[in-house]
Scaffold this motif. Structure first.
Motif, mmCIF file in Angstrom:
data_model
loop_
_atom_site.group_PDB
_atom_site.id
_atom_site.type_symbol
_atom_site.label_atom_id
_atom_site.label_comp_id
_atom_site.label_asym_id
_atom_site.label_seq_id
_atom_site.Cartn_x
_atom_site.Cartn_y
_atom_site.Cartn_z
ATOM 1 N N GLN A 79 0.720 -1.243 -0.045
ATOM 2 C CA GLN A 79 -0.022 0.076 -0.148
ATOM 3 C C GLN A 79 0.934 1.304 -0.048
ATOM 4 O OE1 GLN A 79 -3.608 0.213 2.238
ATOM 5 N NE2 GLN A 79 -3.406 2.362 2.853
ATOM 6 N N GLN A 96 2.625 1.565 -3.473
ATOM 7 C CA GLN A 96 1.498 2.294 -4.583
ATOM 8 C C GLN A 96 1.340 3.469 -4.094
ATOM 9 O OE1 GLN A 96 -2.255 0.091 -4.658
ATOM 10 N NE2 GLN A 96 -3.170 2.080 -5.227
ATOM 11 N N HIS A 97 1.276 4.163 -2.987
ATOM 12 C CA HIS A 97 0.803 5.342 -2.526
ATOM 13 C C HIS A 97 2.144 6.310 -2.897
ATOM 14 C CE1 HIS A 97 -1.240 8.146 0.959
ATOM 15 N NE2 HIS A 97 -0.825 8.623 -0.199
ATOM 16 N N LYS A 154 1.609 -1.202 -8.659
ATOM 17 C CA LYS A 154 0.561 -0.316 -9.135
ATOM 18 C C LYS A 154 0.902 0.991 -8.587
ATOM 19 C CE LYS A 154 -3.008 -3.579 -9.199
ATOM 20 N NZ LYS A 154 -2.726 -4.935 -8.751
ATOM 21 N N PHE A 208 -4.235 8.931 -12.141
ATOM 22 C CA PHE A 208 -3.044 9.589 -12.884
ATOM 23 C C PHE A 208 -2.851 9.121 -14.469
ATOM 24 C CE2 PHE A 208 -2.094 10.307 -8.455
ATOM 25 C CZ PHE A 208 -2.480 11.359 -8.391
ATOM 26 N N VAL A 264 -9.429 15.478 -7.172
ATOM 27 C CA VAL A 264 -8.552 14.475 -6.989
ATOM 28 C C VAL A 264 -7.825 14.731 -5.506
ATOM 29 C CG1 VAL A 264 -6.387 13.318 -7.825
ATOM 30 C CG2 VAL A 264 -8.259 14.114 -9.409
ATOM 31 N N ALA A 313 -8.178 12.656 -2.177
ATOM 32 C CA ALA A 313 -7.179 11.973 -1.441
ATOM 33 C C ALA A 313 -7.243 12.341 -0.193
ATOM 34 C CB ALA A 313 -5.789 12.815 -2.134
ATOM 35 N N LEU A 346 -6.076 7.771 7.351
ATOM 36 C CA LEU A 346 -4.789 7.070 7.533
ATOM 37 C C LEU A 346 -3.895 7.661 8.384
ATOM 38 C CD1 LEU A 346 -4.122 6.300 3.897
ATOM 39 C CD2 LEU A 346 -5.059 4.550 5.404
ATOM 40 N N TYR A 364 3.972 5.619 8.697
ATOM 41 C CA TYR A 364 2.864 5.734 7.749
ATOM 42 C C TYR A 364 1.899 6.666 8.371
ATOM 43 C CZ TYR A 364 -0.385 4.665 3.884
ATOM 44 O OH TYR A 364 -1.136 4.785 2.714
ATOM 45 N N MET A 399 -11.194 6.381 -7.602
ATOM 46 C CA MET A 399 -9.879 6.382 -6.776
ATOM 47 C C MET A 399 -9.798 5.719 -5.372
ATOM 48 S SD MET A 399 -8.539 10.470 -6.759
ATOM 49 C CE MET A 399 -7.186 10.395 -5.694
ATOM 50 N N GLY A 410 -11.217 2.854 -4.888
ATOM 51 C CA GLY A 410 -10.976 1.230 -5.184
ATOM 52 C C GLY A 410 -12.121 0.869 -5.534
ATOM 53 N N PRO A 411 -11.966 -0.596 -5.762
ATOM 54 C CA PRO A 411 -13.065 -1.242 -6.309
ATOM 55 C C PRO A 411 -14.474 -1.188 -5.126
ATOM 56 C CG PRO A 411 -11.558 -2.635 -5.710
ATOM 57 C CD PRO A 411 -10.824 -1.348 -5.639
ATOM 58 N N PRO A 433 -10.354 -7.198 -2.184
ATOM 59 C CA PRO A 433 -9.782 -8.395 -1.769
ATOM 60 C C PRO A 433 -9.161 -8.089 -0.419
ATOM 61 C CG PRO A 433 -8.547 -8.084 -4.073
ATOM 62 C CD PRO A 433 -9.824 -6.937 -3.805
ATOM 63 N N SER A 471 -9.490 -5.318 1.640
ATOM 64 C CA SER A 471 -10.175 -4.399 2.810
ATOM 65 C C SER A 471 -10.450 -5.132 4.029
ATOM 66 C CB SER A 471 -11.462 -4.108 2.228
ATOM 67 O OG SER A 471 -11.486 -2.850 1.517
ATOM 68 N N ASN A 494 -13.638 1.214 1.012
ATOM 69 C CA ASN A 494 -13.503 2.021 0.212
ATOM 70 C C ASN A 494 -14.902 2.638 -0.189
ATOM 71 O OD1 ASN A 494 -11.400 0.611 -0.122
ATOM 72 N ND2 ASN A 494 -11.598 -0.512 -2.013
HETATM 73 N N1 3HC Z 1 -5.617 2.706 -8.647
HETATM 74 C C1 3HC Z 1 -4.938 1.711 -8.653
HETATM 75 N N2 3HC Z 1 -4.855 0.467 -8.249
HETATM 76 C C2 3HC Z 1 -5.983 0.446 -7.404
HETATM 77 C C3 3HC Z 1 -7.068 1.440 -7.037
HETATM 78 C C4 3HC Z 1 -6.796 2.613 -7.909
HETATM 79 N N3 3HC Z 1 -7.818 3.555 -7.875
HETATM 80 N N4 3HC Z 1 -7.936 0.892 -6.236
HETATM 81 C C5 3HC Z 1 -7.649 -0.296 -6.051
HETATM 82 N N5 3HC Z 1 -6.562 -0.616 -6.651
HETATM 83 C C6 3HC Z 1 -5.661 -1.960 -6.476
HETATM 84 C C7 3HC Z 1 -5.162 -2.248 -4.948
HETATM 85 O O1 3HC Z 1 -3.967 -1.755 -4.818
HETATM 86 C C8 3HC Z 1 -5.186 -3.766 -4.996
HETATM 87 O O2 3HC Z 1 -4.213 -4.126 -5.540
HETATM 88 P P1 3HC Z 1 -3.266 -5.546 -5.404
HETATM 89 O O3 3HC Z 1 -3.449 -6.285 -6.873
HETATM 90 O O4 3HC Z 1 -1.768 -5.086 -5.372
HETATM 91 O O5 3HC Z 1 -3.806 -6.078 -4.218
HETATM 92 C C9 3HC Z 1 -6.205 -3.983 -5.811
HETATM 93 O O6 3HC Z 1 -6.637 -3.074 -6.723
HETATM 94 C C10 3HC Z 1 -7.701 -4.244 -5.206
HETATM 95 O O7 3HC Z 1 -8.072 -3.349 -4.283
HETATM 96 P P2 3HC Z 1 -8.259 -3.118 -2.579
HETATM 97 O O8 3HC Z 1 -9.626 -2.405 -2.461
HETATM 98 O O9 3HC Z 1 -8.394 -4.708 -2.153
HETATM 99 O O10 3HC Z 1 -6.876 -2.583 -2.524
HETATM 100 P P3 3HC Z 1 -6.795 -1.628 -1.020
HETATM 101 O O11 3HC Z 1 -7.439 -2.405 0.424
HETATM 102 O O12 3HC Z 1 -5.228 -1.510 -0.910
HETATM 103 O O13 3HC Z 1 -7.321 -0.311 -1.284
HETATM 104 C C11 3HC Z 1 -6.867 2.081 -1.682
HETATM 105 C C12 3HC Z 1 -7.017 0.490 -2.158
HETATM 106 C C13 3HC Z 1 -8.071 2.613 -0.934
HETATM 107 C C14 3HC Z 1 -6.154 2.886 -2.869
HETATM 108 C C15 3HC Z 1 -5.961 1.825 -0.377
HETATM 109 O O14 3HC Z 1 -4.413 1.204 -1.123
HETATM 110 C C16 3HC Z 1 -5.220 3.102 -0.005
HETATM 111 O O15 3HC Z 1 -6.001 3.784 0.765
HETATM 112 N N6 3HC Z 1 -4.107 3.563 -0.156
HETATM 113 C C17 3HC Z 1 -3.492 4.580 0.311
HETATM 114 C C18 3HC Z 1 -3.921 6.065 -0.528
HETATM 115 C C19 3HC Z 1 -3.237 6.007 -1.974
HETATM 116 O O16 3HC Z 1 -2.467 5.249 -2.330
HETATM 117 N N7 3HC Z 1 -3.790 6.995 -2.655
HETATM 118 C C20 3HC Z 1 -3.306 6.844 -4.057
HETATM 119 C C21 3HC Z 1 -3.635 8.574 -4.516
HETATM 120 S S1 3HC Z 1 -2.443 9.517 -3.871
HETATM 121 C C22 3HC Z 1 -2.650 10.915 -4.315
HETATM 122 O O17 3HC Z 1 -3.953 11.078 -4.861
HETATM 123 C C23 3HC Z 1 -1.834 12.145 -4.528
HETATM 124 C C24 3HC Z 1 -2.146 13.531 -4.359
HETATM 125 O O18 3HC Z 1 -1.162 14.494 -4.644
HETATM 126 C C25 3HC Z 1 -3.487 13.755 -5.335
#
Ligand code: 3HC
Length: 311
Positions: free
Chosen positions: A36, A39-40, A105, A110, A127, A131, A138, A146, A196, A198-199, A205, A207, A220
């Motif tokens: 996580q 990816q973030h 990922k 973006f 966006v 976020a 978080l 984190y 954004m 997520g699903p 899977p 959560s 989500n």
């Molecule tokens: N984009 C890309 N991948 C995504 C996604 C999205 N919008 N939503 C979900 N996914 C991916 C997950 O990473 C997960 O990947 P895996 O195959 O490696 O397991 C898969 O799809 C299944 O999704 P889940 O809901 O089960 O995954 P999570 O529990 O990790 O939830 C999340 C997804 C809500 C994005 C969570 O990881 C999270 O809260 N992450 C922290 C915040 C983050 O990363 N934000 C990204 C944007 S940062 C931003 O916006 C910057 C700012 O400056 C604007």
């Protein structure tokens, strides 16, 4: 012995206290966090590109200075987050390699283009707004580094969101063409912003376990709903229409009802087939390769300094 450590870990989570890098943690907890946080971090770094394209074309020195500072903040967020991942034993160079090889990922959002300057305002408003919704909880994530990184990141994100709103409200007070440009950008970014989060919960899977470990504090769908409720009055104040015919206040629930995003689009974008995926990763790869000499020079300098210190 390991059983006792596990009990201590469970107890720390149950008491809502923080797990720190030197504490024992289950392998799955460590793996989930690295996934996580990486990816973030990647999202922050790739997220510099869509808006960065407007730095040389911003319409005034003031807008240019603001945009420069914002894009630079995103770089800083990426660096904090890579550092947080390093406290879990991840290697930053390896994480970057995984990103540019397409093995890790970054946020789907973006991978959309920014054809007009209104996109800069709408990204900051929607966006960064999404976020913030996702990242404020978080700050209470169970992993200390984190959670602490999120406190500063969220403060900066909230400044970003406000400047986006101010940019858009200026354009909305401008010409008909400017208003139409803002509405067009809102129409393009609304659904991707909802994606954004997520699903939907039933198809997420990770959560359940992440909630049990208190890495994630809300699902989500809960956060998506919170974002819609927060954004509707802001859209009304701006004078833009959100492109969802099903969007309406539900008196009984005390929340807004809204339509279903196109989940097949999210799936396509996550798996590399969005409008700009190839371009974004290629640019990140080129920047990494072009920077090889800087890394070599820095390592050589560090080795010389270390040798001198030993003399
Ligand atoms: N984009 C890309 N991948 C995504 C996604 C999205 N919008 N939503 C979900 N996914 C991916 C997950 O990473 C997960 O990947 P895996 O195959 O490696 O397991 C898969 O799809 C299944 O999704 P889940 O809901 O089960 O995954 P999570 O529990 O990790 O939830 C999340 C997804 C809500 C994005 C969570 O990881 C999270 O809260 N992450 C922290 C915040 C983050 O990363 N934000 C990204 C944007 S940062 C931003 O916006 C910057 C700012 O400056 C604007």
């Amino acid at each position: 012995f390991e059983l006792r450590l596990h009990e201590q870990f469970d107890d720390t989570i149950a008491r809502d206290q923080r797990i720190e890098p030197r504490d024992w943690m289950p392998d799955g907890y460590r793996r989930t966090l690295i996934r996580q946080i990486a990816q973030h971090a990647h999202s922050e770094i790739i997220g510099m590109q869509p808006e960065g394209e407007w730095i040389t074309r911003a319409p005034s020195l003031r807008r240019k200075a603001i945009l420069f500072a914002k894009v630079q903040d995103e770089a800083g967020h990426g660096l904090y987050l890579y550092s947080a991942a390093e406290t879990l034993g991840a290697d930053r160079a390896d994480l970057t390699q995984r990103l540019i090889d397409g093995r890790q990922k970054y946020s789907s959002i973006f991978n959309y283009p920014t054809p007009t300057f209104a996109d800069v305002g709408v990204i900051a408003w929607l966006v960064d707004g999404a976020a913030i919704c996702n990242q404020v909880p978080l700050c209470r994530s169970s992993f200390g580094p984190y959670a602490r990184a999120m406190v500063r990141v969220c403060k900066e994100e909230s400044f970003h969101q406000r400047q986006g709103y101010e940019l858009l409200s200026t354009m909305m007070r401008g010409t008909d063409h400017q208003r139409a440009t803002v509405q067009d950008a809102v129409d393009r970014w609304w659904w991707p912003s909802l994606m954004m989060f997520g699903p939907p919960d039933g198809d997420s899977p990770n959560s359940e376990q992440s909630m049990a470990w208190r890495i994630k504090r809300h699902t989500n769908d809960e956060l998506r709903q919170r974002f819609v409720d927060m954004t509707v009055p802001q859209a009304a104040a701006l004078g833009v229409t959100l492109p969802d015919p099903e969007l309406r206040w539900n008196e009984e629930r005390g929340r807004h009802d809204f339509g279903t995003p196109d989940w097949s689009e999210l799936h396509r974008v996550i798996t590399g087939d969005g409008p700009c995926n190839t371009e974004r990763v290629a640019r990140r790869r080129a920047a990494h390769e072009d920077g090889a000499w800087v890394r070599e020079a820095a390592s050589a300098h560090a080795a010389t300094q270390a040798a001198r210190a030993r003399e």
